[in-house]
Design a protein around this motif. Structure first.
Motif, PDB file in Angstrom:
ATOM      1  N   GLU A  14     -37.213 -11.083 -56.164  1.00 34.30           N
ATOM      2  CA  GLU A  14     -37.131 -10.779 -54.769  1.00 34.30           C
ATOM      3  C   GLU A  14     -36.477  -9.445 -54.629  1.00 34.30           C
ATOM      4  O   GLU A  14     -36.855  -8.441 -53.918  1.00 34.30           O
ATOM      5  CB  GLU A  14     -36.717 -11.710 -53.472  1.00 34.30           C
ATOM      6  N   LEU A  15     -35.227  -9.631 -55.138  1.00 37.06           N
ATOM      7  CA  LEU A  15     -34.375  -8.278 -55.091  1.00 37.06           C
ATOM      8  C   LEU A  15     -35.002  -7.084 -55.750  1.00 37.06           C
ATOM      9  O   LEU A  15     -34.906  -5.972 -55.495  1.00 37.06           O
ATOM     10  CB  LEU A  15     -33.165  -8.612 -55.818  1.00 37.06           C
ATOM     11  N   LEU A  16     -35.666  -7.359 -56.812  1.00 38.03           N
ATOM     12  CA  LEU A  16     -36.283  -6.340 -57.653  1.00 38.03           C
ATOM     13  C   LEU A  16     -37.413  -5.819 -56.588  1.00 38.03           C
ATOM     14  O   LEU A  16     -37.303  -4.436 -56.662  1.00 38.03           O
ATOM     15  CB  LEU A  16     -36.828  -6.693 -58.818  1.00 38.03           C
ATOM     16  N   LYS A  17     -38.061  -6.459 -56.061  1.00 39.39           N
ATOM     17  CA  LYS A  17     -39.115  -6.084 -55.038  1.00 39.39           C
ATOM     18  C   LYS A  17     -38.411  -5.231 -54.005  1.00 39.39           C
ATOM     19  O   LYS A  17     -39.054  -4.199 -53.883  1.00 39.39           O
ATOM     20  CB  LYS A  17     -39.702  -7.312 -54.487  1.00 39.39           C
ATOM     21  N   ILE A  18     -37.338  -5.935 -53.536  1.00 40.91           N
ATOM     22  CA  ILE A  18     -36.594  -5.012 -52.275  1.00 40.91           C
ATOM     23  C   ILE A  18     -36.195  -3.536 -52.825  1.00 40.91           C
ATOM     24  O   ILE A  18     -36.427  -2.651 -52.217  1.00 40.91           O
ATOM     25  CB  ILE A  18     -35.703  -5.763 -51.775  1.00 40.91           C
ATOM     26  N   ALA A  19     -35.652  -3.553 -54.225  1.00 37.58           N
ATOM     27  CA  ALA A  19     -35.032  -2.473 -54.680  1.00 37.58           C
ATOM     28  C   ALA A  19     -35.885  -1.499 -54.863  1.00 37.58           C
ATOM     29  O   ALA A  19     -36.010  -0.330 -54.492  1.00 37.58           O
ATOM     30  CB  ALA A  19     -34.265  -2.907 -55.982  1.00 37.58           C
ATOM     31  N   HIS A  20     -37.367  -1.879 -55.292  1.00 43.79           N
ATOM     32  CA  HIS A  20     -38.254  -0.715 -55.631  1.00 43.79           C
ATOM     33  C   HIS A  20     -38.830  -0.344 -54.491  1.00 43.79           C
ATOM     34  O   HIS A  20     -39.291   0.912 -54.181  1.00 43.79           O
ATOM     35  CB  HIS A  20     -39.457  -1.404 -56.516  1.00 43.79           C
ATOM     36  N   GLN A  21     -38.881  -1.077 -53.433  1.00 45.72           N
ATOM     37  CA  GLN A  21     -39.515  -1.045 -52.110  1.00 45.72           C
ATOM     38  C   GLN A  21     -38.644   0.175 -51.392  1.00 45.72           C
ATOM     39  O   GLN A  21     -38.973   1.188 -50.785  1.00 45.72           O
ATOM     40  CB  GLN A  21     -39.577  -1.973 -51.083  1.00 45.72           C
ATOM     41  N   ARG A  22     -37.105  -0.185 -51.477  1.00 47.34           N
ATOM     42  CA  ARG A  22     -36.163   0.751 -50.993  1.00 47.34           C
ATOM     43  C   ARG A  22     -36.467   2.061 -51.587  1.00 47.34           C
ATOM     44  O   ARG A  22     -35.987   3.189 -50.949  1.00 47.34           O
ATOM     45  CB  ARG A  22     -34.884   0.342 -50.864  1.00 47.34           C
ATOM     46  N   ILE A  23     -36.245   2.246 -53.065  1.00 44.67           N
ATOM     47  CA  ILE A  23     -36.294   3.485 -53.533  1.00 44.67           C
ATOM     48  C   ILE A  23     -37.810   4.317 -53.384  1.00 44.67           C
ATOM     49  O   ILE A  23     -37.614   5.347 -53.346  1.00 44.67           O
ATOM     50  CB  ILE A  23     -35.662   3.475 -55.160  1.00 44.67           C
ATOM     51  N   SER A  24     -38.863   3.496 -53.413  1.00 43.77           N
ATOM     52  CA  SER A  24     -39.945   4.257 -53.307  1.00 43.77           C
ATOM     53  C   SER A  24     -40.102   4.751 -51.897  1.00 43.77           C
ATOM     54  O   SER A  24     -40.778   5.977 -51.331  1.00 43.77           O
ATOM     55  CB  SER A  24     -41.092   3.367 -53.577  1.00 43.77           C
ATOM     56  N   GLU A  25     -39.418   4.126 -50.763  1.00 40.22           N
ATOM     57  CA  GLU A  25     -39.687   4.476 -49.293  1.00 40.22           C
ATOM     58  C   GLU A  25     -38.741   5.869 -49.149  1.00 40.22           C
ATOM     59  O   GLU A  25     -39.013   6.629 -48.306  1.00 40.22           O
ATOM     60  CB  GLU A  25     -39.197   3.502 -48.583  1.00 40.22           C
ATOM     61  N   ALA A  26     -37.807   5.781 -49.889  1.00 40.05           N
ATOM     62  CA  ALA A  26     -36.721   7.230 -49.743  1.00 40.05           C
ATOM     63  C   ALA A  26     -36.840   7.975 -50.999  1.00 40.05           C
ATOM     64  O   ALA A  26     -35.929   8.127 -51.658  1.00 40.05           O
ATOM     65  CB  ALA A  26     -35.610   6.750 -49.145  1.00 40.05           C
ATOM     66  N   PRO A  27     -37.854   8.387 -51.597  1.00 39.35           N
ATOM     67  CA  PRO A  27     -37.876   9.028 -52.998  1.00 39.35           C
ATOM     68  C   PRO A  27     -37.026  10.209 -53.008  1.00 39.35           C
ATOM     69  O   PRO A  27     -36.539  10.734 -54.212  1.00 39.35           O
ATOM     70  CB  PRO A  27     -39.369   9.315 -53.027  1.00 39.35           C
ATOM     71  N   LEU A  28     -36.945  10.863 -51.891  1.00 37.63           N
ATOM     72  CA  LEU A  28     -35.848  12.045 -52.246  1.00 37.63           C
ATOM     73  C   LEU A  28     -34.480  11.808 -51.968  1.00 37.63           C
ATOM     74  O   LEU A  28     -33.770  12.621 -52.560  1.00 37.63           O
ATOM     75  CB  LEU A  28     -36.294  13.063 -50.976  1.00 37.63           C
ATOM     76  N   GLU A  29     -34.247  10.647 -51.687  1.00 40.37           N
ATOM     77  CA  GLU A  29     -32.804  10.326 -51.666  1.00 40.37           C
ATOM     78  C   GLU A  29     -32.402   9.555 -52.752  1.00 40.37           C
ATOM     79  O   GLU A  29     -31.363   9.677 -53.475  1.00 40.37           O
ATOM     80  CB  GLU A  29     -32.526   9.471 -50.165  1.00 40.37           C
ATOM     81  N   TYR A  30     -33.297   8.640 -53.158  1.00 39.25           N
ATOM     82  CA  TYR A  30     -32.680   7.543 -54.076  1.00 39.25           C
ATOM     83  C   TYR A  30     -32.920   7.966 -55.338  1.00 39.25           C
ATOM     84  O   TYR A  30     -34.092   8.457 -55.597  1.00 39.25           O
ATOM     85  CB  TYR A  30     -33.200   6.300 -53.867  1.00 39.25           C
ATOM     86  N   VAL A  31     -32.189   7.638 -56.455  1.00 41.59           N
ATOM     87  CA  VAL A  31     -32.818   7.765 -57.820  1.00 41.59           C
ATOM     88  C   VAL A  31     -33.722   6.728 -57.991  1.00 41.59           C
ATOM     89  O   VAL A  31     -33.651   5.699 -57.614  1.00 41.59           O
ATOM     90  CB  VAL A  31     -31.561   7.431 -58.660  1.00 41.59           C
TER      91      VAL A  31
END
Lengths: 719, 307
Positions: free
Chosen positions: B205-222
């Motif tokens: 579940e965490l991996l899902k959240i993590a990928h969602q979070r970084i893909s929603e803010a691609p300019l901010e997150y590595v």
């Protein structure tokens, strides 16, 4: 027969017991004063009404919202159009953030105790207290409710501004993995915005009050310790704090004087060195009496060692039992009857009681010195002080303290360790939205009221009278002292008009302040300064003027009196009042002046005279509830006649201008509550504009910097 | 045919290599999708050090040298030690705010609870163990104090109580094993985190959240989840707005650290085939080179030689 005998015996026993427990009058005088009673003036149990209402609201847990309407802020604005929520939709202006969700599972294990941690006796969930939240202020500053209320629940009838705790509850909910729990939602939202806008605190204690750990397990003392042993025990852990204290105003009674004209860079001014007043005059040669309010033990002469940390009195500020008290004449030593061990084991944050014991009681009695602080403020009603009475504010919540340096300044003393003003919390345009029935039209005034903040300090309207709930001394004539035979009369407030030790007094209750321009700087008469005996000597005087843009109108209590001066050297005298050779024992002014002046290191010519002095004291406390602040008509007589707002406004949209302008401080109500304000009812010259340097009422003649574009002489003549 | 000592080793190595093909190390047998993990969002962390405080309290660690409110500890980088299972470090990235001040990034350091923990693999007594719920736990009663785990760990996490001469223990983050074993339980750090910079949940579940979070803010997150593949995957995952190397999270091989050693060991000792083969070969060799001995006349030769 037997029954009567038993009854007789019983009553005799009760009588005996009562006699035995009756206090010995000699001992009563020595016993520490009891803690202030937690009651209103009328004797009913005290409670902070606004605070309790907010706490009750904080306890409510709304039903969990499962789905929200996912839309971008722009989409939402388009959907709502003119139905966007406004300030009128703010139901509560004041809130406490303390939902039970924050401490329920899975956070419950935070309330477990465990050994070996660095916060013994304090549950980690309890390190920080709840947050006071100015909801309306935030709404007004942010200007867009949807910035915080970012989504609407996905039900047609749901509120656009549903509370945070409806959507954000438990953290890490497997069903809603990306929805933060309530605690994180608050922190992310508040800190994120404060950071982004570069406004508001982002540190923990900027919003939360920090709770001290339970010292009952930490403080290790033998039974009946002496005060110095207590301090030593405090220093065992808080040595660094004592180092901070070493350079503080409450320890040194002197310090930086950034607001005293001509002494902006000095760091030596203060009660301990060179200030003089027209109450008990000066500290020098009277130490043991005056230093009963010093945060230390044994400052009985000029040789007190200010580098000795073990002589600090931690308990005077940190007592939470409300029982700690110092003997008035023992150079700061506490009453020997007190259980110092118990007091030391329950230390915590200062309170109105600990601060007030010195600051309410200055000048030798309750309400003597400060016009706006007195013993009523231990447990005031909402009408006496809206912050302390309505929301149970403690002193340190406004007077923010860092490293034992307490912010705030006064006119009476030069030392300042930081400054506070109403605007720090209420912003420069504090008139936002008046909630409550009958106040709808009031919001039409906010524009004008907010422009007042450039020219008036908030207190001018929001503390229309001082010594509101208890009479304060306004006149002290030392020249009359010494007549032991004179009969002491009570004035209309029941206050004594005379004391053979001190002279003649006058008192004022619910009095109208003096209004002067004030830019924050103070002129100050110091010990040794030359005087002109022909003129009233101004011991403190606020600087400012109508032409100074930094100056604003500010309310003052002026303390007037007659005090001793050296007729030869033309300086004010430091008298030796307290002690075996002091005036209060000998009633010999010559010897008292000689000894006092010698101790102060000043030359005494041998001849004295009585000169009139005045001391200005700023008024900041006793804030009246907003709806009772001064109204338009109470100062602007131009609005009193037929023409009010319609002097300029043609469109009245069914607004009763007259009613609007005449709303204000209800002196009639105050008079009905027993306050001495009946002469203020119906006044329309509360501020004397001419005395302040205006040509007349600014509504007719224009403001101090702005000429009215269409100003017209005849407008004034109608009234 | 002459078989020397060296050629024997060659044969053995070849045999081991052969058996390794197609058989991955068996260390991951305990891990599954329902393992717990924690997602640390470096972009959210505010450096309040409350996790350190909660950790100290929950694990009843010795009192800290300085207060948990003392932010001067950030002036140097710290490592978890026997008195602190987790520490927060501050790094300055190259980003600056509107006033030109460098923007700090705070990163919490603790045991990563690897899916294939090198420490557990190196432990010769089984004191360290990857539990079914994801935690890598330590059993002091089994530990002999060899400290191989400290050398094996790719993140330099385990610490040792050198100060205790009699009963020293290896100390490291426990993932609050007892707390998370309970229904709805949380590790102390995640429970106290005021901003949910730490999200607790199942690793999948965490991996899902993590990928969602970084893909929603691609300019901010590595665009990378550190710990997803590093050293074969870790239960603790990191996402960040600054490059991971700048936070002390260095690139590591995707292969689990114990891969080579365990492959060799496990393939050699599986079904005892290697020892059996070895001793079989040895027995054959002896028979081949020394037929006389087999025929029951060993003493003769000896006597002849002695004489």
């Amino acid at each position: 027969m037997k029954k009567t005998f038993i009854l007789l015996m019983l009553s005799a026993f009760i009588l005996l017991a009562a006699l035995a427990s009756a206090p010995d009058p000699a001992k009563v005088a020595e016993a520490p004063p009891p803690p202030p009673k937690k009651v209103f003036e009328d004797g009913s149990p005290w409670k902070a009404v606004d605070q309790e209402a907010a706490m009750e609201r904080a306890r409510q847990v709304p039903e969990f919202v499962k789905t929200v309407l996912k839309e971008s802020p722009a989409e939402r604005k388009m959907r709502l159009g003119e139905k966007m929520p406004t300030l009128a939709d703010v139901p509560y202006r004041y809130m406490i953030i303390d939902s039970p969700i924050l401490k329920s599972p899975p956070f419950d294990f935070l309330s477990q105790e465990s050994a070996g941690s660095s916060f013994p006796g304090l549950k980690i969930g309890d390190i920080y207290g709840p947050v006071r939240f100015m909801h309306l202020k935030h709404a007004a500053v942010v200007k867009d409710c949807t910035k915080c209320h970012h989504y609407k629940p996905d039900q047609p009838d749901a509120s656009e501004t549903t509370e945070c705790s409806a959507c954000h509850q438990k953290p890490f909910d497997p069903e809603f993995p990306e929805r933060p729990g309530l605690k994180a939602a608050y922190h992310q939202q508040c800190m994120g915005c404060h950071q982004k806008e570069n406004k508001g605190p982002t540190d923990c204690t900027g919003c939360h009050a920090k709770n001290p750990p339970d010292h009952s397990v930490l403080v290790k003392l033998p039974d009946h310790p002496d005060p110095l042993m207590v301090t030593k025990e405090c220093l065992r852990c808080h040595d660094h704090t004592a180092n901070d204290m070493l350079t503080s105003a409450h320890w040194l009674w002197r310090g930086p004087s950034p607001y005293t004209v001509g002494a902006e860079k000095r760091v030596d001014m203060g009660k301990a060195t060179n200030t003089i007043n027209n109450f008990c005059v000066a500290l020098t040669s009277n130490w043991p009496r005056c230093t009963s309010c010093h945060a230390g033990y044994g400052w009985k002469d000029a040789n007190f060692d200010f580098s000795d940390k073990t002589r600090m009195d931690c308990l005077i500020c940190h007592d939470t039992t409300l029982t700690y008290a110092k003997v008035p004449t023992e150079a700061g030593m506490p009453y020997p009857q007190l259980d110092l061990k118990k007091i030391a084991q329950s230390v915590g944050k200062p309170s109105r009681k600990t601060c007030g014991d010195c600051h309410f009681q200055g000048g030798g009695g309750d309400a003597v010195k400060h016009g706006d602080m007195n013993g009523i403020l231990y447990y005031p009603s909402r009408n006496c002080d809206v912050h302390m009475g309505g929301m149970d504010f403690q002193c340190h919540e406004c007077h923010k303290t860092r490293n034992h340096k307490i912010s705030g300044r006064s006119l009476s003393l030069p030392v300042a360790e930081g400054s506070r003003s109403c605007q720090d919390c209420h912003t420069d345009s504090p008139h936002k939205f008046h909630t409550g029935e009958g106040h709808e039209d009031h919001n039409l005034l906010n524009h004008h009221l907010n422009r007042h903040t450039e020219h008036l300090h908030c207190q001018t309207c929001h503390s229309p009278v001082y010594a509101k709930c208890k009479p304060s001394k306004s006149w002290w004539d030392w020249s009359k002292a010494g007549d032991k035979k004179r009969k002491v009369q009570k004035d209309k407030y029941g206050m004594p008009d005379y004391s053979w030790q001190k002279g003649e007094f006058q008192w004022k209750e619910s009095a109208k302040p003096e209004y002067l321009w004030y830019n924050g700087k103070v002129s100050r008469h110091l010990i040794g300064d030359k005087i002109n005996p022909e003129e009233t000597v101004r011991l403190t005087f606020p600087n400012g003027g109508i032409a100074d843009p930094e100056s604003r109108i500010y309310p003052f209590k002026s303390m007037r009196g007659k005090q001793m001066a050296d007729a030869g050297n033309h300086i004010l005298i430091v008298p030796h009042l307290y002690g075996p050779e002091g005036y209060w024992k000998t009633l010999d002014w010559d010897s008292a002046f000689e000894k006092g002046m010698k101790a102060a290191g000043l030359d005494y010519s041998g001849k004295y005279e009585w000169v009139e002095t005045v001391m200005y004291w700023g008024l900041t406390h006793e804030t009246i509830p907003a709806k009772n602040a001064l109204g338009c008509v109470q100062c602007h007589s131009a609005l009193k006649g037929e023409k009010t707002c319609n002097r300029c406004h043609q469109d009245n949209r069914n607004v009763n201008f007259k009613k609007l302008a005449e709303k204000g401080t209800d002196f009639e109500f105050m008079a009905s509550q027993g306050r001495d304000v009946s002469h203020l009812v119906g006044q329309s010259d509360y501020l004397n504009f001419e005395a302040l340097g205006y040509k007349g009422d600014p509504i007719i003649y224009g403001g101090r910097f702005k000429k009215l574009p269409l100003g017209n002489e005849t407008a004034g003549m109608e009234n | 045919m002459q078989i020397t000592r060296r050629s024997l080793f060659k044969i053995m190595g070849a045999a081991g290599g052969l058996s390794a093909i197609g058989s991955r190390a068996a260390a991951a047998e305990n891990t599954s999708d329902d393992d717990y993990g924690c997602l640390a969002d470096v972009g959210r962390c505010i450096g309040c050090r409350k996790c350190e405080m909660a950790c100290s309290k929950v694990n009843a660690l010795p009192p800290a040298q300085t207060s948990f409110e003392d932010m001067t500890v950030f002036d140097r980088n710290r490592r978890p030690d026997e008195a602190a299972f987790t520490v927060v470090n501050r790094y300055f990235s190259s980003r600056a705010d509107e006033r030109g001040q460098p923007v700090p990034a705070y990163i919490k350091v603790q045991c990563m609870h690897c899916l294939h923990p090198a420490c557990a693999s190196a432990c010769i007594t089984g004191a360290l163990k990857k539990q079914e719920n994801g935690a890598v736990t330590y059993n002091p009663s089994r530990c002999i104090g060899c400290r191989y785990c400290m050398i094996a760990c790719p993140f330099q996490i385990p610490a040792y109580e050198f100060s205790d001469p009699l009963t020293p223990r290896v100390r490291k983050c426990t993932f609050c094993f007892e707390n998370i074993s309970k229904q709805g339980g949380l590790p102390g750090c995640a429970a106290i985190c005021p901003v949910e910079a730490l999200t607790f949940g199942t690793r999948s579940e965490l991996l899902k959240i993590a990928h969602q979070r970084i893909s929603e803010a691609p300019l901010e997150y590595v665009q990378k989840v550190y710990g997803e593949h590093e050293v074969g995957g870790t239960s603790w995952l990191y996402i960040s707005k600054v490059p991971f190397e700048k936070l002390g999270l260095y690139p590591l091989p995707e292969k689990e650290i114990p891969h080579l050693t365990e492959t060799i060991q496990h393939s050699i000792f599986a079904y005892m085939w290697a020892p059996i083969t070895l001793f079989g070969i040895l027995a054959g060799a002896m028979r081949f080179f020394n037929p006389q001995q087999m025929s029951g006349k060993p003493s003769q030769i000896q006597t002849e030689k002695e004489v």
